[in-house]
Design a protein around this motif. Structure first.
Motif, PDB file in Angstrom:
ATOM      1  N   GLU A  48       0.810  -1.222   0.000  1.00 31.32           N
ATOM      2  CA  GLU A  48       0.000   0.000   0.000  1.00 31.32           C
ATOM      3  C   GLU A  48       0.842   1.270   0.000  1.00 31.32           C
ATOM      4  O   GLU A  48       0.361   2.334  -0.366  1.00 31.32           O
ATOM      5  CB  GLU A  48      -0.922   0.004   1.231  1.00 31.32           C
ATOM      6  CG  GLU A  48      -1.873  -1.180   1.315  1.00 31.32           C
ATOM      7  CD  GLU A  48      -3.021  -1.078   0.316  1.00 31.32           C
ATOM      8  OE1 GLU A  48      -3.220   0.005  -0.248  1.00 31.32           O
ATOM      9  OE2 GLU A  48      -3.705  -2.108   0.115  1.00 31.32           O
ATOM     10  N   THR A  49       2.099   1.174   0.451  1.00 31.28           N
ATOM     11  CA  THR A  49       2.889   2.407   0.578  1.00 31.28           C
ATOM     12  C   THR A  49       3.095   3.100  -0.754  1.00 31.28           C
ATOM     13  O   THR A  49       3.450   4.265  -0.789  1.00 31.28           O
ATOM     14  CB  THR A  49       4.283   2.143   1.173  1.00 31.28           C
ATOM     15  OG1 THR A  49       4.908   1.149   0.386  1.00 31.28           O
ATOM     16  CG2 THR A  49       4.203   1.726   2.607  1.00 31.28           C
ATOM     17  N   ILE A  52       1.862   6.599  -1.456  1.00 35.59           N
ATOM     18  CA  ILE A  52       2.565   7.838  -1.098  1.00 35.59           C
ATOM     19  C   ILE A  52       3.126   8.503  -2.357  1.00 35.59           C
ATOM     20  O   ILE A  52       3.246   9.718  -2.433  1.00 35.59           O
ATOM     21  CB  ILE A  52       3.674   7.549  -0.063  1.00 35.59           C
ATOM     22  CG1 ILE A  52       3.050   7.037   1.234  1.00 35.59           C
ATOM     23  CG2 ILE A  52       4.496   8.786   0.225  1.00 35.59           C
ATOM     24  CD1 ILE A  52       4.048   6.646   2.291  1.00 35.59           C
TER      25      ILE A  52
ATOM     26  N   PHE C   4      -9.681  -0.143   4.819  1.00 34.99           N
ATOM     27  CA  PHE C   4      -9.208   0.965   3.994  1.00 34.99           C
ATOM     28  C   PHE C   4      -8.310   1.900   4.804  1.00 34.99           C
ATOM     29  O   PHE C   4      -7.232   2.290   4.362  1.00 34.99           O
ATOM     30  CB  PHE C   4     -10.416   1.714   3.428  1.00 34.99           C
ATOM     31  CG  PHE C   4     -10.060   3.030   2.796  1.00 34.99           C
ATOM     32  CD1 PHE C   4      -9.324   3.067   1.629  1.00 34.99           C
ATOM     33  CD2 PHE C   4     -10.482   4.219   3.370  1.00 34.99           C
ATOM     34  CE1 PHE C   4      -9.008   4.273   1.045  1.00 34.99           C
ATOM     35  CE2 PHE C   4     -10.163   5.437   2.790  1.00 34.99           C
ATOM     36  CZ  PHE C   4      -9.424   5.454   1.638  1.00 34.99           C
ATOM     37  N   MET C   7      -4.733   0.591   5.593  1.00 35.25           N
ATOM     38  CA  MET C   7      -3.765   0.652   4.496  1.00 35.25           C
ATOM     39  C   MET C   7      -2.718  -0.460   4.588  1.00 35.25           C
ATOM     40  O   MET C   7      -1.512  -0.215   4.461  1.00 35.25           O
ATOM     41  CB  MET C   7      -3.060   2.020   4.476  1.00 35.25           C
ATOM     42  CG  MET C   7      -3.879   3.103   3.818  1.00 35.25           C
ATOM     43  SD  MET C   7      -3.927   2.881   2.047  1.00 35.25           S
ATOM     44  CE  MET C   7      -5.331   3.881   1.601  1.00 35.25           C
ATOM     45  N   GLY C   8      -3.204  -1.653   4.815  1.00 38.33           N
ATOM     46  CA  GLY C   8      -2.289  -2.796   4.842  1.00 38.33           C
ATOM     47  C   GLY C   8      -1.218  -2.665   5.909  1.00 38.33           C
ATOM     48  O   GLY C   8      -0.104  -3.153   5.743  1.00 38.33           O
ATOM     49  N   TYR C  10       0.188   0.101   6.840  1.00 36.27           N
ATOM     50  CA  TYR C  10       1.065   1.255   6.617  1.00 36.27           C
ATOM     51  C   TYR C  10       0.353   2.576   6.862  1.00 36.27           C
ATOM     52  O   TYR C  10       0.797   3.624   6.399  1.00 36.27           O
ATOM     53  CB  TYR C  10       1.625   1.230   5.194  1.00 36.27           C
ATOM     54  CG  TYR C  10       2.622   0.120   4.969  1.00 36.27           C
ATOM     55  CD1 TYR C  10       3.815   0.108   5.695  1.00 36.27           C
ATOM     56  CD2 TYR C  10       2.380  -0.900   4.057  1.00 36.27           C
ATOM     57  CE1 TYR C  10       4.726  -0.910   5.508  1.00 36.27           C
ATOM     58  CE2 TYR C  10       3.294  -1.916   3.866  1.00 36.27           C
ATOM     59  CZ  TYR C  10       4.469  -1.924   4.593  1.00 36.27           C
ATOM     60  OH  TYR C  10       5.385  -2.904   4.416  1.00 36.27           O
ATOM     61  N   ILE C  14       1.143   6.394   5.385  1.00 36.73           N
ATOM     62  CA  ILE C  14       0.395   6.901   4.234  1.00 36.73           C
ATOM     63  C   ILE C  14      -0.436   8.123   4.611  1.00 36.73           C
ATOM     64  O   ILE C  14      -0.358   9.165   3.949  1.00 36.73           O
ATOM     65  CB  ILE C  14      -0.490   5.786   3.638  1.00 36.73           C
ATOM     66  CG1 ILE C  14       0.433   4.699   3.080  1.00 36.73           C
ATOM     67  CG2 ILE C  14      -1.392   6.335   2.554  1.00 36.73           C
ATOM     68  CD1 ILE C  14      -0.288   3.504   2.539  1.00 36.73           C
TER      69      ILE C  14
END
Lengths: 239, 221, 64
Positions: A48-49, A52, C4, C7-8, C10, C14
């Motif tokens: 997911e990063t 960014i 959601f 974010m996994g 993170y 994020i």
């Protein structure tokens, strides 16, 4: 006095453009956020990063666009002595510095999960940091004089010196880094970008550009008002 | 040409009569270098490792101390206006100032650096790279500083300002200077680094006075 | 939904980066807008009252 006589035509044009730019900023950033956060896949390596990237990469682009604006305005000011070019240069440096700061901070927030560190003295990071220093130096120099005209000219010369020096700094820093660090550690993701990621990236970049434009126009208006105020005060004391 | 040499001679005479300025720059250089072993501990291996960087960074900082006065004194007493009217192009005025600055602060720094390197246990093989590197690098710093000094004439807080705008521009000199010392200490060839330092100097000799001359014209207008 | 925002795993990286990016841009626009508006208002004010010295004094315009 006559020198500051006619940026009115520019201001009329800019003011007509302003609502459209603002609307474009809202639409592009909104759709970029929608696609970037909800409708794009996670990267197979970064997870997911990678999201960014949508706020980081456009900021880095705008950091560069800011210096281009600053340098071209400075050149125009020194060559044609057009007061509007001076205002544009003064307006560009805090805006460029803001985007540079965004790029550095979001980069650190991306670096921590990916590389395991907030900051590395990698070539890219170091040269962007130097870019921030140049913006700060330009802002400090233009505001360090009682006579704004003098500050504007000194700032313009510094901006052009920076143009010559930036590639040299970039090159030396690249070279310095390869001596110390194996490049493999620092490679981002490493994959070619998925089209599903391209779209939000470019939408965000368009939105950032619109924000840049709105901020530039507003700051030019603010600086122009500052000039007019100065003139009015002077003429009132003379009268 | 006579005016050019006369200007250098004048600045050198001024520096000799006000010897305190040069002495203070050198004292600053020595004091700051001495702070590093105190701050980091006197381990010889560590000091030997960082000696090149410490000497180069300190030499840069010491050079910054004198730039705010480079043109300001002349601007305050009207000398700068006279120089501008003297027929000597401002580009050459700037070059002469840079030469005088290097002779009064850069050169003494270069001469002092090997002595300080002894106290930091710099490997013997690194001395040629240190001295030649400083000889090639400090003139570039003086030239870049002249640009900064010309830009800040008449500015508020000129001393800090000149360091803020000049130091980022000197990064390439620092990188190649330190790289030369490290290569020398490791027994690697030092020529590539020194060649790059020479190239930077060769680029700075025409370009920096050009920019400084343009800045001076703005200042006297 | 909570997935959601997570974010996994993170989320801590994020969301702050989005907050910084949009926060700085919002601050930049706000500052630019306010300085422009204030400056222009002051110019208008001075132009309106500046021509007449008596009104100028009444309006409290500082004449250095």
């Amino acid at each position: 006095m006559h020198r500051f006589a006619n940026p009115t035509r520019f201001l009329r044009l800019a003011n007509a453009l302003l609502p459209w730019l603002a609307a474009a900023a809202v639409l592009l950033l909104g759709s970029g956020l929608w696609l970037g956060l909800l409708r794009s896949p996670a990267d197979y390596q970064q997870g997911e990063t990678v999201r960014i990237m949508y706020v980081h990469v456009p900021a880095a682009w705008m950091a560069m666009a800011g210096y281009t604006t600053l340098a071209l305005s400075s050149l125009a000011f020194l060559v044609w002595k057009h007061p509007l070019a001076d205002l544009a240069a003064r307006a560009a440096s805090p805006i460029g510095a803001s985007f540079t700061a965004i790029a550095l901070v979001t980069g650190a927030l991306w670096g921590q999960p990916m590389w395991g560190t907030w900051w590395v003295w990698d070539a890219r990071l170091t040269s962007v940091l130097v870019l921030l220093f140049l913006y700060l130096g330009h802002m400090a120099l233009t505001n360090a004089f009682d006579d704004p005209e003098r500050g504007g000219r000194a700032g313009a010369v510094l901006a052009l010196v920076g143009v010559v020096n930036l590639p040299i700094i970039k090159f030396s820093v690249d070279w310095w880094n390869t001596l110390h660090q194996p490049a493999s550690v620092l490679r981002l993701g490493g994959s070619t970008i998925d089209p599903a990621m391209m779209k939000p990236l470019f939408l965000m970049a368009g939105g950032y550009l619109a924000v840049f434009g709105v901020a530039l126009i507003l700051r030019i208006r603010a600086l122009y008002a500052e000039r007019r105020l100065r003139q009015l005060r002077l003429s009132l004391t003379d009268a | 040409m006579n005016g050019f040499l006369a200007l250098i001679g004048r600045d050198l005479r001024l520096a000799r009569r006000q010897g305190a300025d040069v002495a203070m720059t050198l004292a600053f250089f020595v004091v700051v270098v001495a702070l590093f072993p105190l701050g980091l501990g006197p381990t010889p291996a560590l000091l030997a490792r960082i000696a090149g960087g410490v000497l180069w960074v300190t030499a840069l900082l010491a050079a910054m101390l004198s730039f705010d006065r480079l043109f300001q004194q002349d601007a305050d007493d009207g000398g700068l206006d006279l120089l501008a009217l003297s027929g000597l192009p401002l580009v050459l005025v700037a070059l002469a100032k840079a030469v005088a600055h290097w002779l009064t602060t850069g050169l003494p720094t270069v001469l002092l650096a090997p002595l300080l390197a002894l106290t930091l246990d710099l490997p013997a093989a690194a001395y040629p790279a240190l001295v030649i590197g400083l000889l090639l690098g400090t003139p570039t710093v003086s030239l870049l500083g002249t640009v900064g000094a010309a830009l800040v004439v008449g500015a508020r807080r000129a001393g800090v300002l000149v360091a803020l705008i000049v130091l980022p521009l000197t990064i390439p000199v620092l990188i190649f200077g330190v790289a030369a010392v490290e290569a020398g200490g490791a027994g690697l060839p030092i020529q590539p680094h020194l060649t790059l330092l020479a190239a930077l100097l060769a680029a700075a000799i025409p370009l920096a006075p050009l920019a400084a001359g343009a800045a001076l014209r703005q200042a006297v207008e | 939904m909570s997935e959601f925002f997570a974010m996994g795993g993170y989320a801590g990286f994020i969301w702050p980066s989005y907050a910084v990016a949009f926060g700085v841009m919002a601050g930049l626009l706000l500052w630019a807008w306010r300085t422009a508006r204030q400056g222009e208002a002051e110019v208008e004010h001075l132009r309106a009252v500046g021509l007449d010295p008596r009104r100028r004094q009444d309006a409290g315009v500082d004449v250095p």
